[in-house]
Design a protein around this motif. Structure first.
Motif, mmCIF file in Angstrom:
data_model
loop_
_atom_site.group_PDB
_atom_site.id
_atom_site.type_symbol
_atom_site.label_atom_id
_atom_site.label_comp_id
_atom_site.label_asym_id
_atom_site.label_seq_id
_atom_site.Cartn_x
_atom_site.Cartn_y
_atom_site.Cartn_z
ATOM 1 N N GLY A 7 0.812 -1.196 0.000
ATOM 2 C CA GLY A 7 0.000 0.000 0.000
ATOM 3 C C GLY A 7 0.784 1.154 0.000
ATOM 4 O O GLY A 7 0.312 2.170 0.026
ATOM 5 N N GLY A 8 1.908 0.980 -0.065
ATOM 6 C CA GLY A 8 2.638 2.222 0.013
ATOM 7 C C GLY A 8 3.053 2.703 -1.352
ATOM 8 O O GLY A 8 2.997 2.009 -2.334
ATOM 9 N N GLN A 9 3.391 3.990 -1.406
ATOM 10 C CA GLN A 9 3.857 4.546 -2.654
ATOM 11 C C GLN A 9 5.222 3.973 -2.995
ATOM 12 O O GLN A 9 6.079 3.831 -2.144
ATOM 13 N N GLU A 10 5.422 3.659 -4.253
ATOM 14 C CA GLU A 10 6.685 3.048 -4.666
ATOM 15 C C GLU A 10 7.809 4.062 -4.625
ATOM 16 O O GLU A 10 7.665 5.189 -5.077
ATOM 17 N N VAL A 11 8.924 3.676 -4.058
ATOM 18 C CA VAL A 11 10.082 4.556 -3.989
ATOM 19 C C VAL A 11 10.850 4.483 -5.295
ATOM 20 O O VAL A 11 11.174 3.412 -5.782
ATOM 21 N N ASP A 12 11.142 5.638 -5.875
ATOM 22 C CA ASP A 12 11.930 5.651 -7.099
ATOM 23 C C ASP A 12 13.328 5.130 -6.814
ATOM 24 O O ASP A 12 13.844 5.261 -5.710
ATOM 25 N N ASP A 13 13.941 4.556 -7.842
ATOM 26 C CA ASP A 13 15.281 4.006 -7.642
ATOM 27 C C ASP A 13 16.277 5.129 -7.376
ATOM 28 O O ASP A 13 16.272 6.157 -8.022
ATOM 29 N N ILE A 14 17.132 4.913 -6.386
ATOM 30 C CA ILE A 14 18.185 5.866 -6.046
ATOM 31 C C ILE A 14 19.514 5.201 -6.358
ATOM 32 O O ILE A 14 19.718 4.040 -6.047
ATOM 33 N N GLU A 15 20.410 5.907 -6.995
ATOM 34 C CA GLU A 15 21.710 5.317 -7.306
ATOM 35 C C GLU A 15 22.373 4.830 -6.030
ATOM 36 O O GLU A 15 22.345 5.504 -5.003
ATOM 37 N N LYS A 130 2.479 -10.253 11.715
ATOM 38 C CA LYS A 130 3.915 -10.179 11.478
ATOM 39 C C LYS A 130 4.239 -9.000 10.557
ATOM 40 O O LYS A 130 3.473 -8.669 9.651
ATOM 41 N N HIS A 131 5.367 -8.365 10.807
ATOM 42 C CA HIS A 131 5.888 -7.431 9.811
ATOM 43 C C HIS A 131 6.281 -8.245 8.593
ATOM 44 O O HIS A 131 6.899 -9.306 8.718
ATOM 45 N N LEU A 132 5.970 -7.739 7.397
ATOM 46 C CA LEU A 132 6.239 -8.485 6.170
ATOM 47 C C LEU A 132 7.061 -7.661 5.187
ATOM 48 O O LEU A 132 6.808 -6.461 4.998
ATOM 49 N N VAL A 133 8.025 -8.322 4.562
ATOM 50 C CA VAL A 133 8.738 -7.783 3.399
ATOM 51 C C VAL A 133 8.713 -8.871 2.341
ATOM 52 O O VAL A 133 9.027 -10.026 2.631
ATOM 53 N N ILE A 134 8.314 -8.514 1.121
ATOM 54 C CA ILE A 134 8.281 -9.496 0.042
ATOM 55 C C ILE A 134 9.377 -9.183 -0.967
ATOM 56 O O ILE A 134 9.792 -8.039 -1.132
ATOM 57 N N ALA A 135 9.857 -10.228 -1.609
ATOM 58 C CA ALA A 135 10.953 -10.091 -2.565
ATOM 59 C C ALA A 135 10.768 -11.123 -3.673
ATOM 60 O O ALA A 135 9.825 -11.913 -3.659
ATOM 61 N N GLY A 136 11.679 -11.133 -4.627
ATOM 62 C CA GLY A 136 11.620 -12.133 -5.680
ATOM 63 C C GLY A 136 10.804 -11.704 -6.887
ATOM 64 O O GLY A 136 10.448 -10.528 -7.048
ATOM 65 N N CYS A 137 10.463 -12.674 -7.716
ATOM 66 C CA CYS A 137 9.875 -12.382 -9.024
ATOM 67 C C CYS A 137 8.401 -11.996 -8.988
ATOM 68 O O CYS A 137 7.918 -11.353 -9.917
ATOM 69 N N PRO A 150 0.291 -2.789 -0.573
ATOM 70 C CA PRO A 150 0.439 -2.312 0.814
ATOM 71 C C PRO A 150 1.608 -2.937 1.572
ATOM 72 O O PRO A 150 1.822 -2.635 2.740
ATOM 73 N N ILE A 151 2.362 -3.835 0.923
ATOM 74 C CA ILE A 151 3.431 -4.574 1.599
ATOM 75 C C ILE A 151 4.786 -4.098 1.097
ATOM 76 O O ILE A 151 4.982 -3.916 -0.107
#
Length: 565
Positions: A7-15, A130-137, A150-151
């Motif tokens: 749900g959060g706004q996507e953070v732009d890539d930072i070098e 639980k606090h959640l962070v998702i990763a991968g494809c 939202p994750i």
């Protein structure tokens, strides 16, 4: 899937701020833009409060993290790197999901069932607060998925930013980092630095991702949406990582990618050049296993690939997925080769490399597959009697061209899968080795917990009795019996005593490449009365100083408020 074979706004890539080897080994600097972090709603604030009450501590860097990875060896390598960075920063890694403060779920999008399992894990974590962070494809390929937005998420080329994402997530923020790593020429690179800390799932095996993405446009593949176009690591970086791995006691290197044969097309290098440079740094008593390659690119280098596979320190094993025995289906899949091309690869390698093992894949029930097409796939299996065959039912992946095609009835797909499995089970490929004396490398504990798993030159699985000191050794054995998927063997007398001595491997759960001294032990398998002291031992000294400083301030404030006597 049926596996046959081994749900959060996507953070732009930072070098990235960490551009050199020394900096990479230090704890990552926090450089997330606060205005890009999504604020919490009242409902989210309540959820965060519930999670905070369940959390072991609110001090940054001391909470426990549970990491779960689905999918291929490339994904497993990413998971090892993320766990290593978190542990090096001070977090406690645990395999106890119920007592962990945060779950890091590293997903796979190749097939529906693996993605379903991933989404079920998200639901379970949410129910447990639980606090959640998702990763991968999955999050990388489904950035606009309303259920995932939202994750907090870590993109496949942003795994070097996992500490930042975890930190902010534990504070109750939602952070989503996606973006593409670029090399000095502005081209897509292989990904995050290979110098990052990692925790190897098996301390004897280094999973080395040589490139990411591919050059194909297969109509059924969702991984392309996540991993994207080809991005290769320079040979010198891969060789340096391999050297470090062997210095840390690794005995076996697995080269992995979405397509090994395509390596280097983007940077003006070809796969044989890399392979020979890696062979030069493999010590006696260690081995290298090549990863999956599609036929179009190995066809360019057949002679050199055969020579590499025949080298004594390289397994005579190659995974070449055919996917279908019919040219019509291969064309509909946009596989860019014919059945004849695949057969040429197999025939050539079998002629040039003694006892080479060719593993392959079949997709049953692709939308355009007719009964005649399927019959050709059956004939291919009967002709080559592959010792390792991965049989997959077709699953339409959202957003792929094949998902828009008219599907074959599910029952027909299942029947075709069973038919291929029946053919596979009808033959045996190991019986002729009974009575032979072979050299094997021992690297794993068998599922029965009573035997050790070794592999011979052909990468056949060999089971041995568990003998003290045998793990990690390259030894000579006598083959005593054979099963469908394995060989049984006994140790040749004196072989263990005469085995090549290599550096002692890191203890399980130890961080590879940790900065400033010996790598810390970071993996906790179960809670205990000493868990607090264990977690505290992983905190960085600045955290301790901060806590003491705050305590002094609080005490001073209390003294100021005391009445005068």
């Amino acid at each position: 899937m049926a596996r046959c074979g081994s749900g959060g706004q996507e953070v732009d890539d930072i070098e990235d701020l960490l551009n050199n080897g020394d900096a990479v080994r230090s704890p990552p600097k926090r450089h997330i833009l606060p205005k890009k972090i999504a604020p919490r709603s009242k409902g989210e604030q309540k959820e965060h409060a519930a999670r905070s009450n369940n959390s072991s501590s609110n001090i940054p860097g001391v909470q426990s993290i549970y990491v779960k990875t689905w999918g291929c060896s490339h994904n497993n390598s990413d998971g090892e790197y993320m766990a290593g960075q978190l542990a090096a920063y001070g977090y406690s890694m645990t395999d106890d999901a119920m007592n962990a403060d945060l779950w890091l779920l590293n997903s796979c999008t190749v097939k529906g069932p693996s993605e379903d399992s991933f989404r079920n894990a998200i639901a379970s974590g949410q129910q447990l607060n639980k606090h959640l962070v998702i990763a991968g494809c999955v999050p990388q390929g489904h950035r606009d998925d309303s259920a995932l937005r939202p994750i907090s998420a870590v993109g496949v080329q942003q795994i070097d930013r996992v500490v930042e994402v975890v930190e902010e997530t534990l504070k109750g923020h939602t952070v989503r980092l996606f973006g593409t790593k670029k090399n000095e020429d502005g081209q897509k690179s292989g990904g995050a630095s290979l110098d990052l800390p990692k925790i190897r799932k098996n301390p004897l095996i280094e999973i080395l991702a040589v490139n990411t993405g591919c050059l194909n446009q297969c109509t059924y593949c969702k991984t392309k949406h996540a991993r994207g176009e080809l991005g290769s690591y320079p040979p010198e970086q891969l060789v340096a990582r391999a050297k470090q791995a062997f210095e840390e006691g690794v005995r076996e290197i697995w080269l992995t990618s979405e397509d090994l044969g395509a390596y280097g097309h983007d940077i003006g290098v070809r796969i044989p050049e890399l392979l020979w440079q890696l062979v030069d740094v493999i010590p006696e008593g260690a081995m290298m296993r090549l990863g999956m390659t599609n036929p179009p690119y190995i066809l360019e280098h057949m002679e050199e690939i055969a020579k590499v596979l025949d080298h004594p320190r390289v397994y005579s094993f190659l995974h070449v997925p055919v996917q279908a025995g019919s040219d019509a289906v291969l064309e509909a899949m946009k596989r860019e080769y014919t059945r004849a091309d695949f057969e040429h690869v197999v025939d050539f390698l079998k002629e040039k490399v003694p006892r080479v093992t060719i593993a392959t894949d079949l997709i049953c029930g692709f939308p355009t597959e007719t009964e005649e097409d399927f019959k050709q796939s059956i004939e291919l299996v009967e002709k080559y009697k592959f010792p390792s065959l991965f049989i997959n039912q077709f699953y339409p992946r959202p957003g792929t061209p094949a998902a828009r095609m008219k599907r074959i009835p599910t029952q027909d797909v299942k029947n075709r899968s069973r038919a291929v499995s029946k053919v596979f089970q009808s033959y045996r490929t190991y019986d002729h080795q009974v009575g032979e004396r072979q050299w094997v490398l021992v690297t794993e504990i068998a599922h029965d917990k009573e035997h050790l798993v070794a592999h011979n030159k052909s990468y056949d699985q060999v089971l041995l009795e568990d003998v003290d000191g045998l793990m990690g050794k390259y030894v000579e054995v006598d083959i005593t019996s054979a099963g469908k998927h394995y060989l049984m063997a006994t140790l040749v007398p004196g072989s263990l005593e005469n085995a090549v001595r290599l550096p002692q491997p890191l203890a399980k759960g130890t961080v590879s490449g940790a900065p400033d001294g010996p790598p810390p032990l970071a993996l906790h398998h179960s809670p205990s009365s000493s868990s607090w002291s264990s977690r505290w031992s992983h905190c960085y000294i600045p955290s301790v100083i901060l806590v003491l400083f705050l305590a002094i301030i609080i005490r001073c404030a209390q003294l100021v408020q005391l009445p005068e006597r």
